[in-house]
Design a protein around this motif. Structure first.
Motif, PDB file in Angstrom:
ATOM      1  N   GLY A  10       0.645  -1.166  -0.085  1.00 44.90           N
ATOM      2  CA  GLY A  10      -0.037   0.299   0.186  1.00 44.90           C
ATOM      3  C   GLY A  10       0.926   1.176   0.627  1.00 44.90           C
ATOM      4  O   GLY A  10       0.575   2.127  -0.947  1.00 44.90           O
ATOM      5  N   VAL A  11       1.696   1.042   0.927  1.00 48.33           N
ATOM      6  CA  VAL A  11       2.761   2.351   0.804  1.00 48.33           C
ATOM      7  C   VAL A  11       3.386   2.580  -0.573  1.00 48.33           C
ATOM      8  O   VAL A  11       4.020   3.846  -1.133  1.00 48.33           O
ATOM      9  CB  VAL A  11       3.997   2.427   1.895  1.00 48.33           C
ATOM     10  N   ILE A  12       4.228   1.498  -0.541  1.00 51.36           N
ATOM     11  CA  ILE A  12       4.684   1.515  -1.976  1.00 51.36           C
ATOM     12  C   ILE A  12       3.756   2.040  -3.367  1.00 51.36           C
ATOM     13  O   ILE A  12       3.915   2.874  -4.585  1.00 51.36           O
ATOM     14  CB  ILE A  12       5.896   0.202  -2.728  1.00 51.36           C
ATOM     15  N   LEU A  62       4.899   5.401  -6.161  1.00 49.10           N
ATOM     16  CA  LEU A  62       4.253   5.174  -7.246  1.00 49.10           C
ATOM     17  C   LEU A  62       3.108   6.161  -7.566  1.00 49.10           C
ATOM     18  O   LEU A  62       3.504   6.923  -9.095  1.00 49.10           O
ATOM     19  CB  LEU A  62       4.149   3.512  -8.164  1.00 49.10           C
ATOM     20  N   SER A  63       2.092   6.267  -7.272  1.00 52.00           N
ATOM     21  CA  SER A  63       1.024   6.982  -7.743  1.00 52.00           C
ATOM     22  C   SER A  63       1.993   8.339  -8.321  1.00 52.00           C
ATOM     23  O   SER A  63       1.431   9.562  -8.595  1.00 52.00           O
ATOM     24  CB  SER A  63       0.151   7.002  -6.991  1.00 52.00           C
ATOM     25  N   LEU A  64       2.167   8.871  -6.378  1.00 52.53           N
ATOM     26  CA  LEU A  64       2.659  10.706  -6.783  1.00 52.53           C
ATOM     27  C   LEU A  64       3.744  10.613  -7.460  1.00 52.53           C
ATOM     28  O   LEU A  64       3.682  11.693  -8.506  1.00 52.53           O
ATOM     29  CB  LEU A  64       3.223  11.095  -4.913  1.00 52.53           C
ATOM     30  N   THR A  65       4.611   9.595  -7.836  1.00 50.95           N
ATOM     31  CA  THR A  65       5.920   9.875  -8.889  1.00 50.95           C
ATOM     32  C   THR A  65       5.379   9.822 -10.136  1.00 50.95           C
ATOM     33  O   THR A  65       6.336  10.385 -10.721  1.00 50.95           O
ATOM     34  CB  THR A  65       7.089   9.273  -8.418  1.00 50.95           C
ATOM     35  N   LEU A  66       4.248   9.741 -11.008  1.00 54.84           N
ATOM     36  CA  LEU A  66       3.640   9.686 -11.749  1.00 54.84           C
ATOM     37  C   LEU A  66       2.932  11.084 -11.768  1.00 54.84           C
ATOM     38  O   LEU A  66       2.389  11.302 -12.487  1.00 54.84           O
ATOM     39  CB  LEU A  66       2.157   8.863 -11.892  1.00 54.84           C
ATOM     40  N   GLY A  67       3.523  11.791 -10.896  1.00 53.98           N
ATOM     41  CA  GLY A  67       2.650  13.163 -10.939  1.00 53.98           C
ATOM     42  C   GLY A  67       1.225  13.242 -10.570  1.00 53.98           C
ATOM     43  O   GLY A  67       0.053  14.210 -11.036  1.00 53.98           O
ATOM     44  N   ASP A  87      -2.961  11.896  -7.281  1.00 51.48           N
ATOM     45  CA  ASP A  87      -2.825  11.871  -6.349  1.00 51.48           C
ATOM     46  C   ASP A  87      -2.133   9.925  -5.490  1.00 51.48           C
ATOM     47  O   ASP A  87      -2.222   9.650  -6.624  1.00 51.48           O
ATOM     48  CB  ASP A  87      -3.903  12.179  -5.997  1.00 51.48           C
ATOM     49  N   GLU A  88      -2.213  10.291  -4.425  1.00 50.28           N
ATOM     50  CA  GLU A  88      -1.507   8.596  -3.744  1.00 50.28           C
ATOM     51  C   GLU A  88      -2.657   7.852  -3.977  1.00 50.28           C
ATOM     52  O   GLU A  88      -2.359   6.602  -3.757  1.00 50.28           O
ATOM     53  CB  GLU A  88      -1.887   9.049  -2.293  1.00 50.28           C
ATOM     54  N   GLY A  89      -3.625   7.885  -4.176  1.00 49.05           N
ATOM     55  CA  GLY A  89      -5.061   6.988  -4.143  1.00 49.05           C
ATOM     56  C   GLY A  89      -5.195   6.748  -5.616  1.00 49.05           C
ATOM     57  O   GLY A  89      -5.801   5.834  -6.436  1.00 49.05           O
ATOM     58  N   PHE A  90      -4.783   7.015  -6.685  1.00 54.44           N
ATOM     59  CA  PHE A  90      -4.831   6.988  -8.306  1.00 54.44           C
ATOM     60  C   PHE A  90      -4.415   5.204  -8.173  1.00 54.44           C
ATOM     61  O   PHE A  90      -5.300   4.674  -8.747  1.00 54.44           O
ATOM     62  CB  PHE A  90      -3.307   7.521  -8.699  1.00 54.44           C
ATOM     63  N   LEU A  91      -3.247   4.638  -7.773  1.00 55.58           N
ATOM     64  CA  LEU A  91      -3.301   3.322  -8.337  1.00 55.58           C
ATOM     65  C   LEU A  91      -3.711   2.568  -7.397  1.00 55.58           C
ATOM     66  O   LEU A  91      -4.509   1.421  -8.083  1.00 55.58           O
ATOM     67  CB  LEU A  91      -1.478   2.885  -8.165  1.00 55.58           C
ATOM     68  N   HIS A  92      -4.171   2.809  -6.447  1.00 56.53           N
ATOM     69  CA  HIS A  92      -5.590   2.225  -5.420  1.00 56.53           C
ATOM     70  C   HIS A  92      -6.746   2.063  -6.393  1.00 56.53           C
ATOM     71  O   HIS A  92      -7.078   0.376  -5.866  1.00 56.53           O
ATOM     72  CB  HIS A  92      -5.611   2.294  -4.318  1.00 56.53           C
ATOM     73  N   ARG A  93      -7.572   3.158  -7.087  1.00 56.18           N
ATOM     74  CA  ARG A  93      -8.130   2.932  -7.963  1.00 56.18           C
ATOM     75  C   ARG A  93      -8.161   2.041  -8.861  1.00 56.18           C
ATOM     76  O   ARG A  93      -8.916   1.216  -9.843  1.00 56.18           O
ATOM     77  CB  ARG A  93      -8.490   4.089  -8.387  1.00 56.18           C
TER      78      ARG A  93
END
Length: 359
Positions: free
Chosen positions: A182-184, A188-193, A195-201
């Motif tokens: 979850g942390v990683i 990865l979401s934030l470094t794609l530019g 929000d932090e929930g991007f890959l979670h969704r």
């Protein structure tokens, strides 16, 4: 796609072959696919390169330290698709305990292990091959595969009862790795530019499973592999390696780089589904496993995956006129069924998604 219910040929446990002076023909790789074990070769020369090491403790530091750590994760995933994580938050005592519990399981009498023999219907249980293609050249390894998430498919009846500590230790280890993934995923979401929930969704309700790999010693290690070259089909993998024996190799260009494990580190790698979701910004990378003439090797691969039934495709936010979608849409369930038909096979599975888009 119809799921095979039985293996195409009788299963032989590789552990039973460990003392064979000449390994059976079905394990001998074609010359072009064999590991190069000779020192001074191009492969050995390439080993001056090392897998990146990222201190995840920096994510708990100040703003500058956090940013530097996130950038290190991003750079490693873009350049290598792999990194070794230290200060990752998983207790060394727990990693040692889960490794020892599974080593004890593989040292049990064969009849005890055979009670958990798996089938290609789910792969869950004690297995010795990953593909169902009849006549395939096999890898030199046994494994135990079990489901952790979602809770609805977690079945403790399929988990070994011996050693007595195995179930509790494995469960605790899995819970810690779910947190780490979850942390990683947020990094990865934030470094794609995003929000932090991007890959979670993008993942939906995540799945998680564990494959414990047992590679018996092999008296002709130059002829075979413990695991053939492949990229991981899921979202992200966290590997706990053997504490004494090297074996994992990662492809870097034309070279195979032997990973030098760091004590108490966990190896993180990008899977095919993140490659698809990020439209190739982050790429999965081929890796393989060598075997050893002197001793066995044990590793635990934790796979963190998208929802089985969620369509996976390049995220709309990462598709532009100059970066059109590279892959067609497919659910993770459909994708892994394709892989299970033929077993580990380089990057061919994810490349098929790309080819299908342009048909």
């Amino acid at each position: 796609m119809e799921v095979a219910q039985e293996w195409p040929e009788p299963i032989v446990r590789v552990q039973s072959l460990a003392d064979a002076e000449a390994i059976p023909k079905r394990y001998i790789k074609p010359p072009s696919e064999r590991p190069n074990l000779n020192p001074g070769t191009a492969m050995a020369a390439g080993e001056t390169e090392c897998l990146p090491v990222v201190d995840l403790g920096g994510l708990r530091g100040g703003a500058a330290e956090r940013q530097a750590t996130m950038r290190a994760v991003s750079d490693a995933c873009r350049e290598w698709g792999f990194f070794q994580a230290v200060n990752h938050g998983v207790s060394p005592a727990l990693t040692a305990a889960v490794r020892e519990a599974w080593r004890q399981f593989f040292h049990l009498p064969m009849a005890e292990k055979q009670a958990y023999a798996n089938s290609p219907a789910t792969f869950e249980g004690y297995g010795s091959r990953l593909g169902v293609k009849k006549g395939a050249i096999l890898d030199w390894g046994d494994y135990f595969f079990l489901q952790l998430l979602p809770q609805s498919i977690k079945n403790y009846d399929k988990w070994p009862t011996l050693p007595a500590s195995l179930r509790e230790t494995t469960n605790a280890y899995g819970e810690e790795l779910v947190k780490l993934c979850g942390v990683i995923k947020e990094v990865l979401s934030l470094t794609l530019g995003m929000d932090e929930g991007f890959l979670h969704r993008g993942f939906g309700e995540p799945g998680a499973c564990l494959r414990v790999n047992y590679y018996p010693r092999c008296l002709q290690p130059e002829l075979t592999l413990g695991l053939s070259p492949h990229s991981d089909p899921g979202g992200m993998t966290i590997l706990l390696t053997d504490e004494h024996v090297k074996g994992l190799q990662v492809r870097k260009g034309d070279d195979w780089i032997t990973v030098q494990p760091i004590p108490d580190a966990l190896i993180v790698n990008i899977g095919d589904q993140i490659q698809v979701l990020t439209n190739e910004i982050y790429k999965s990378v081929e890796h393989r496993v060598m075997v050893n003439a002197a001793t066995e090797r044990l590793s635990l691969a934790f796979f963190y995956n998208p929802d089985d039934d969620l369509p996976i495709e390049p995220a709309a936010e990462l598709v532009t006129p100059t970066s059109p979608p590279v892959y067609k849409t497919m659910t993770f369930k459909e994708y892994k069924m394709c892989m299970r038909m033929v077993g580990p096979c380089g990057k061919s599975h994810v490349d098929l998604l790309k080819a299908a888009l342009h048909d």
